[in-house]
Design an enzyme around this catalytic site. Structure first.
Site, short mmCIF file in Angstrom:
data_model
loop_
_atom_site.label_atom_id
_atom_site.label_comp_id
_atom_site.label_asym_id
_atom_site.label_seq_id
_atom_site.Cartn_x
_atom_site.Cartn_y
_atom_site.Cartn_z
NE ARG A 27 38.64 31.94 33.99
CZ ARG A 27 38.66 32.76 32.95
NH1 ARG A 27 39.23 33.96 33.06
NH2 ARG A 27 38.13 32.41 31.79
CB CYS A 28 44.59 36.23 37.20
SG CYS A 28 43.11 37.22 37.48
CG MET A 29 48.67 34.24 38.56
SD MET A 29 49.68 33.84 40.00
CE MET A 29 48.71 32.53 40.76
#
Length: 407
Positions: A396-398
């Site tokens: 999700r962060c990426m």
């Protein structure tokens, strides 16, 4: 060609996403500078790149369009106004002095746009400029000092901008190591043909000003759907930033409520999505600490006069159930015993990217949590993350969704 940009939920069919493949910026990470640049460790850049390619290809195989930040930035530099603006904002007279800054900008302007984009994210050292550029600033610096610092956290495209319903927040970042990232995204959204002239709202952060304490990062923003947005107040996102975004969402009638939850201010809980993600209509992945009954939580709604009405909630889960119109939220907690759960949360077991209801991408190394997902009927598409995970960010962060269906 103008593309549709709309993110109506965390779990609806994902259609288009922006990623950033590890590049020069990660090669600049060293044991002596990684802490300042917000990394805990140095990565094997080649291996991280291979892992990222597997991530991107996993999305493509699911029919999702993948746009790469470096490509978007390179294409944006083809617009003369964008190129001039980026050089002026990223190579500041006040940082380098007017004559040296002018010489550096002139030299950078002559290189290929692919190489310039590489430096805008990867940084520039004194050793890389031509010997013909002479200045007192040059004479008083080591050749390995940075003229323009690298932006290794561009890897985490989720944070710098986030699409919420029919608009985008271009986020004022909390840490100096990340603040220049926002200018690269401002330029892309203003001038790139995919976005220029698009009928979308810019809620917050598009002006190149000092936002002071009103900081906001996309890892804290969950578009849970049905007119609701869930935002974590973390070490990076402040109540001031939440208020600005909430007012803009209500002004443009894009949301009916914003749920704000206070998070512990420590590294392992850097953003809300490191401890909580939405993976099916009624299902969230959580690290239990964030859903304790004593966690402070408020619902913000319009007060009818351009301001905000604030309601203290008994629990975060109750606030989410009201917002989504469901009887009971189902929680999948981080797997394993207490030691394994803490390790897997640190390795982003909860930071999965939902592709459609009940289908997520996550690191294969988190075997205990992935087993719990499987038993709960959630399909995990595993990706390697031995190197990528060192940056303390998962799938999700990426990823920055640009187009996703509602629920």
């Amino acid at each position: 060609m103008m593309e549709k940009h709309y993110v109506g939920s965390e779990i609806g069919q994902l259609r288009s996403v922006m990623l950033h493949r590890p590049n020069l910026s990660l090669k600049r990470l060293t044991p002596s500078n990684c802490q300042e640049l917000l990394f805990d460790d140095v990565l094997s850049v080649e291996r991280a790149g291979e892992e990222h390619d597997i991530f991107a290809n996993t999305l493509r195989q699911q029919g999702i369009e993948v746009l790469l930040l470096t490509d978007l930035l390179t294409q944006t530099l083809d617009i003369p106004e964008a190129k001039s603006w980026l050089l002026e904002t990223q190579i500041s007279d006040y940082r380098l002095g007017p004559t040296f800054a002018t010489d550096v900008r002139t030299w950078l302007a002559e290189m290929s746009h692919r190489d310039l984009a590489r430096h805008l994210s990867g940084g520039l050292t004194y050793s890389e400029i031509p010997a013909s550029i002479k200045n007192m600033v040059v004479d008083t610096h080591d050749i390995n000092d940075f003229i323009m610092k690298p932006l290794p956290n561009h890897l985490f495209t989720r944070d710098t901008s986030c699409w919420i319903y029919n608009g985008v927040s271009i986020n004022p970042m909390a840490k100096p190591a990340r603040q220049r990232e926002t200018n690269n995204l401002r330029a892309i959204y203003r001038w790139h043909p995919q976005f220029a002239g698009g009928e979308f709202i810019k809620y917050f952060g598009d002006e190149n000003i000092n936002y002071d304490h009103a900081t906001l990062e996309g890892g804290d923003v969950l578009v849970i759907g049905r007119g609701a947005v869930l935002i974590g107040m973390s070490e990076r996102t402040t109540p001031q930033g939440v208020e600005f975004l909430a007012q803009a969402l209500f002004k443009h009638r894009q949301a009916e409520r914003v749920i704000a939850v206070e998070l512990p201010k420590h590294r392992s809980c850097m953003h809300l999505d490191t401890v909580m993600t939405h993976i099916d209509i009624d299902t969230f992945s959580v690290y239990p600490e964030v859903v304790r009954p004593d966690v402070n939580c408020w619902t913000l709604t319009p007060d009818g006069h351009g301001g905000l009405k604030r309601t203290q909630e008994s629990t975060l889960l109750h606030a989410i159930e009201k917002a989504l119109g469901i009887d009971q939220v189902r929680l999948i907690t981080t797997g394993g015993d207490a030691f394994e759960a803490e390790r897997e949360q640190w390795n982003d077991a909860n930071n999965v990217l939902t592709l459609r209801p009940g289908v997520v991408v996550g690191y294969e190394r988190n075997i205990w949590t992935n087993e719990k997902y499987d038993k709960a009927g959630i399909t995990v598409l595993p990706i390697p993350g031995d190197e990528l995970g060192r940056g303390r960010g998962g799938a999700r962060c990426m990823s920055c969704p640009l187009h996703r269906d509602g629920i």
